[in-house]
Design a protein around this motif. Sequence first.
Motif, PDB file in Angstrom:
ATOM      1  N   UNK A  22       0.853  -1.227   0.028  1.00 45.79           N
ATOM      2  CA  UNK A  22      -0.142  -0.007   0.030  1.00 45.79           C
ATOM      3  C   UNK A  22       0.923   1.321  -0.010  1.00 45.79           C
ATOM      4  N   UNK A  23       0.329   2.257  -0.412  1.00 48.98           N
ATOM      5  CA  UNK A  23       0.701   3.576  -0.338  1.00 48.98           C
ATOM      6  C   UNK A  23       1.259   4.070   0.913  1.00 48.98           C
ATOM      7  N   UNK A  24       2.463   4.806   0.950  1.00 48.68           N
ATOM      8  CA  UNK A  24       3.367   5.004   2.259  1.00 48.68           C
ATOM      9  C   UNK A  24       2.693   6.139   3.112  1.00 48.68           C
ATOM     10  N   UNK A  25       1.291   5.764   3.649  1.00 55.16           N
ATOM     11  CA  UNK A  25       0.868   6.936   4.420  1.00 55.16           C
ATOM     12  C   UNK A  25      -0.094   5.977   5.528  1.00 55.16           C
ATOM     13  N   UNK A  26       0.154   6.455   6.747  1.00 55.92           N
ATOM     14  CA  UNK A  26      -0.833   5.819   7.621  1.00 55.92           C
ATOM     15  C   UNK A  26      -2.063   7.034   7.899  1.00 55.92           C
ATOM     16  N   UNK A  27      -3.166   6.293   7.261  1.00 52.90           N
ATOM     17  CA  UNK A  27      -4.351   6.927   7.285  1.00 52.90           C
ATOM     18  C   UNK A  27      -5.467   6.214   8.181  1.00 52.90           C
ATOM     19  N   UNK A  28      -5.773   6.971   9.429  1.00 49.77           N
ATOM     20  CA  UNK A  28      -6.830   6.533  10.185  1.00 49.77           C
ATOM     21  C   UNK A  28      -7.811   7.360  10.214  1.00 49.77           C
ATOM     22  N   UNK A  29      -9.200   6.822  10.580  1.00 52.64           N
ATOM     23  CA  UNK A  29     -10.451   7.557  10.383  1.00 52.64           C
ATOM     24  C   UNK A  29     -11.249   7.201  11.703  1.00 52.64           C
TER      25      UNK A  29
END
Length: 752
Positions: A85-92
């Motif tokens: 996956x793309x190198x970003x930690x995305x939390x919601x």
Amino acid sequence: MKIQSYYLRFMIIIIFLLIFLPTGFTRFTISYSYLAYQETSVQANHTGSQPHILHIEHYNDNPDTAVVRIGRTNYYDYGSSNYCYEQRLLLRVIKADGSVLQINYENATEIQDINYCAVTILAKSPINFYPLFDQYILATYTHATNTSDPTTYVDRGMVFHWNGTIISKLEFGPSYLSPGTNWYPNEFIVNNITPKNGFLRLSAVNDTYTKHLFSFLFSNDNGTFSLLQSDTVRSLQNPTSFQVTVFATLDGGYALMYANTTIRTFTSDNMLAAQFSENAGIYAIMLGYNQSKTPQIFILYQLPNINFTRLFCSVDFVEIGHSCIAYAERTQTTTVSSTTTNSSTFYVKIRFLSSGAILSLDTMFPPNNVRLTNLRMLPLGGYAVINRTYYGQNINFTLNLYNESNILSEYDSPLEQITVNFNGAFDVLRNNTILMALNETTTSWRILSVNLPPLSPFSDNGYGNLHVGTTYPPKGLNNLPLNTNMINITFNFPISLSDANLTIYQKINNNFTLRQFINSKNCNNCITSGKTITLNVLNCTFNDPGGHYFIQMDNNFVKSAVYNEPILGIDQNMWSFQTNNITSSEKNIDNSGDIRGILRLTNSGSQYFQKLNDSGKQDFFVTLIDQLILMIPTEKDRLDPDKHYQFNAPNILISLFIHEAKDNGKLTAANIKDYLHQLITNKAFTGISTGTVTNLLDETYGFQQSQDIGKKYSALITIVVMTFIILLLLRFILSFKVNLFVNFVSYNRHKC
């Protein structure tokens, strides 16, 4: 007459069936809803692919809040047969009202590219997240000095606030390499049953399991972690099938559970010996909070020729103690012929106490046609068995619900088979709701929320705890008499006092104000009688007309009187109610006027105050009033410190005015005086102890009213005035008599 007789028999049969048929024949109607969220990002989409929900987790101290991790596919790694996956930690963060809060972390130097690709199908994802409590989330990952050299890999963690700030950073130690050079991410992290007390981390190191226990400490609402204890669980010899899980126990500790199958080799051709060549068991390690050494392992269940492929454990939400359900495959293996015969699958359900004593052990053979992939014990009783089959890029979920008698429950819903996203992400919340990730669109993702039915023989009375029968005040009451000084709780079985807190809060302007807490270990005013506990509370606790309150009971506040085992508590906002409003006939008419009084600081508080400059002292008075008006509670213009203080060695005395109410519907000055005194003298159990300034007030002094000089010395003044009047009268009389005598003498002289 014959027709009536048949009709009567028919009705008797129908009534019998309705009463005595098992609950598995009851059909439930399940309600559900959808949440769709349109993804937006501050930065452009790195890969141009659609967002996927990779994982869902929930908060233990907030039953309606969950966190999801979002990722966009970067490429497919054919070497590991996994997506990267793309190198970003995305939390919601999904709040109770359905709103979504974004947390984006894009520092690729700290969370490196090795974290965004799955290592193997069986290994855990390198990057994980865990909702802790309040607005804190722990993210764990691996950092490398050289990403091409696994021996330089180190496991780390960061604690995020919902606003995106990093509260603290952690380093757990070298990553697990198996059999020595291959990176194999694995960890179990579980919150303490009281989330603010920290968490336990269990990870494998050199083919053994090492546990790390961390505690969360507070400083001005910013948390920092510190290592409490660490230890190594002994290695397991020749495991062919090994399952491990961890859960928090109600006494504040943790349970390390594992199921293991060990090969025992026989050289003989004896068929009977060969049938028992594999020895399988389920084992438990009960670890106390901050315990330095791992205690002895005790055996819950043993059987030959078994492979355990799944293990699910938790606190028992229905009965006393803990529960585990294991999925097992039975085999009979002989080393001579190297064949496997008589293979079957089944469940083992075990209920046990912290001592290791077994309460019940059931073997179950549910009619599932596909391989079990997951199981969850439900907060309102029963358990959900989730089977899945792959369907292209999606997964079909089949949701089967079983009650506490292990009977399949029927329910009316189009959701018996659900098509979820290709990660199959789901979670069960504390409010008995299951969240499942559905297929995403190009720019949005969706979640299905299903309210699962209660499957317990006990009634769900709305307290989030099946053990609670009734309470006073009842949940939802809107006219609790003011100054009520008694509350009680009735459970479904006999209880006794344990060691935890019961806390009473008032909700003021969407904030929670502590009114009083009671510790069951040191409670002199707590009375238990069978299934009921009665607690005396302060008169000032429920003193606000029309006030909104709730009572939170910690786990282990009480325990089973029979098994000496902790009992589940009551979460915040579950036991809520309202005090009575003052009617026109009840309004205060006895307004005795303003009251002046004195507060005294403790020795340490006095030393702190003396070190403040003039500006600091002014701020001190402002903060004092702001905190007191919330804790009493009253209006801001009712308290006036007049900023006068006096040094009465070794303490500082502070003058305080209480102004009389302008509205008869408000507390009188006399009411405020009494409540303030009671709050301070009981500081250790009230909100006074939580304020940065109010905590400096001397509980041995309280609030001392200054008497009006006229009232204090009225008798003396009366005596003085009367004496003065009498003296004036005597002087007047004496002067009058002297004048008469002088006039008489003068008259006689003239006459002569």
